[in-house]
Design an enzyme around this catalytic site. Sequence first.
Site, PDB file in Angstrom:
ATOM      1  N   ASP A  36       0.896  -0.902  -0.016  1.00 29.44           N
ATOM      2  CA  ASP A  36       0.232  -0.019   0.294  1.00 29.44           C
ATOM      3  C   ASP A  36       0.760   1.149  -0.158  1.00 29.44           C
ATOM      4  OD1 ASP A  36      -2.603  -0.752   0.828  1.00 29.44           O
ATOM      5  OD2 ASP A  36      -2.155  -2.331   2.275  1.00 29.44           O
ATOM      6  N   MET A  38       0.988   5.073   0.262  1.00 32.31           N
ATOM      7  CA  MET A  38      -0.122   6.538   0.644  1.00 32.31           C
ATOM      8  C   MET A  38       0.673   7.093   0.324  1.00 32.31           C
ATOM      9  SD  MET A  38      -1.844   4.656   3.944  1.00 32.31           S
ATOM     10  CE  MET A  38      -2.902   3.061   3.383  1.00 32.31           C
ATOM     11  N   PHE A 144      -6.234   3.736   6.093  1.00 31.14           N
ATOM     12  CA  PHE A 144      -6.048   3.208   7.140  1.00 31.14           C
ATOM     13  C   PHE A 144      -5.959   1.388   7.216  1.00 31.14           C
ATOM     14  CE2 PHE A 144      -6.560   7.562   8.244  1.00 31.14           C
ATOM     15  CZ  PHE A 144      -5.501   8.053   8.742  1.00 31.14           C
ATOM     16  N   GLY A 145      -5.315   0.505   7.853  1.00 29.95           N
ATOM     17  CA  GLY A 145      -5.261  -0.920   8.315  1.00 29.95           C
ATOM     18  C   GLY A 145      -6.814  -0.496   9.422  1.00 29.95           C
ATOM     19  N   GLY A 146      -7.124  -1.889   9.471  1.00 33.21           N
ATOM     20  CA  GLY A 146      -7.762  -2.387  11.008  1.00 33.21           C
ATOM     21  C   GLY A 146      -8.897  -2.010  10.952  1.00 33.21           C
ATOM     22  N   GLY A 177      -9.983  -4.435   2.566  1.00 30.24           N
ATOM     23  CA  GLY A 177     -10.708  -3.161   3.801  1.00 30.24           C
ATOM     24  C   GLY A 177     -11.141  -4.432   4.359  1.00 30.24           C
ATOM     25  N   GLY A 178     -10.721  -4.675   5.615  1.00 35.39           N
ATOM     26  CA  GLY A 178     -11.850  -5.784   6.948  1.00 35.39           C
ATOM     27  C   GLY A 178     -11.781  -6.828   6.729  1.00 35.39           C
ATOM     28  N   GLY A 198      -4.358  -7.772   6.106  1.00 38.41           N
ATOM     29  CA  GLY A 198      -3.292  -6.644   6.872  1.00 38.41           C
ATOM     30  C   GLY A 198      -4.005  -6.948   7.780  1.00 38.41           C
TER      31      GLY A 198
END
Length: 224
Positions: A36, A38, A144-146, A177-178, A198
Amino acid sequence: MSHYKIAPSFLAADFGNLQRDIEMINNTEADWCHVDIMDGLFVPNISFGQDIVKVIKKYSKLPLDVHLMIEKPEKFIESFREAGADHITVHQEACVHLHRTIQQIKATGAKAGVALNPHTPVSSLYDIIEDLDLVILMSVNPGFGGQKFIYRTIHKIKELKEMITTRNSSTLIEIDGGVGLQNAEVILQAGADVLVAGNSVFHADNPQLAVYALKNLGISGLYA
Ligand code: DX5
Ligand code: ZN
């Protein structure tokens, strides 16, 4: 469901032990290494750049699936390819001339992908789908992760799968994502080909077991 791919996202890795984490993932059934990028402009966070991609390339045995969450990605395609990217995905929302940018990626020899933010309709790919090796459907707002999986994505997967099948295209659908054991099966049943993971891998008690469980859904009832 047996041919799907797992792509651990190194955004959730321990950057102080990056080589260790890359080699740890080498010793799993993971298929791609999701990277990733960014820029703090397209998304409200900064990750890392080409030099870290070179480090990941040096130690990883897997194809590098580079996800550019940056403005004006056309300025950086060749440098990420030189750093070791095997797939380069740009955001539809960041490209004024998306068709040109996809051809630019292909000219480097990399596989070309487009990512869609949660609010961007699948129909925006109608006139370019046959040119794409993969589509990343974002199931969180990127940056963002998580974060929590946005359930509406399931409908988008079905719609995109329908478009790809109708057009006889071989474009892969990647969900980012998620994603974890709690939703992987429903995502795959909707038509996804690749799961990015992730936090559900790197922050698991046993990351290698987490990859095993994601890769062997259906026979991994023990870990669900
Ligand atoms: C989000 C990134 C994702 C992220 C996924 O902006 O594109 O690839 O690393 O992380 P998890 O699986 O923790 O949601
Ligand atoms: Zn990503």
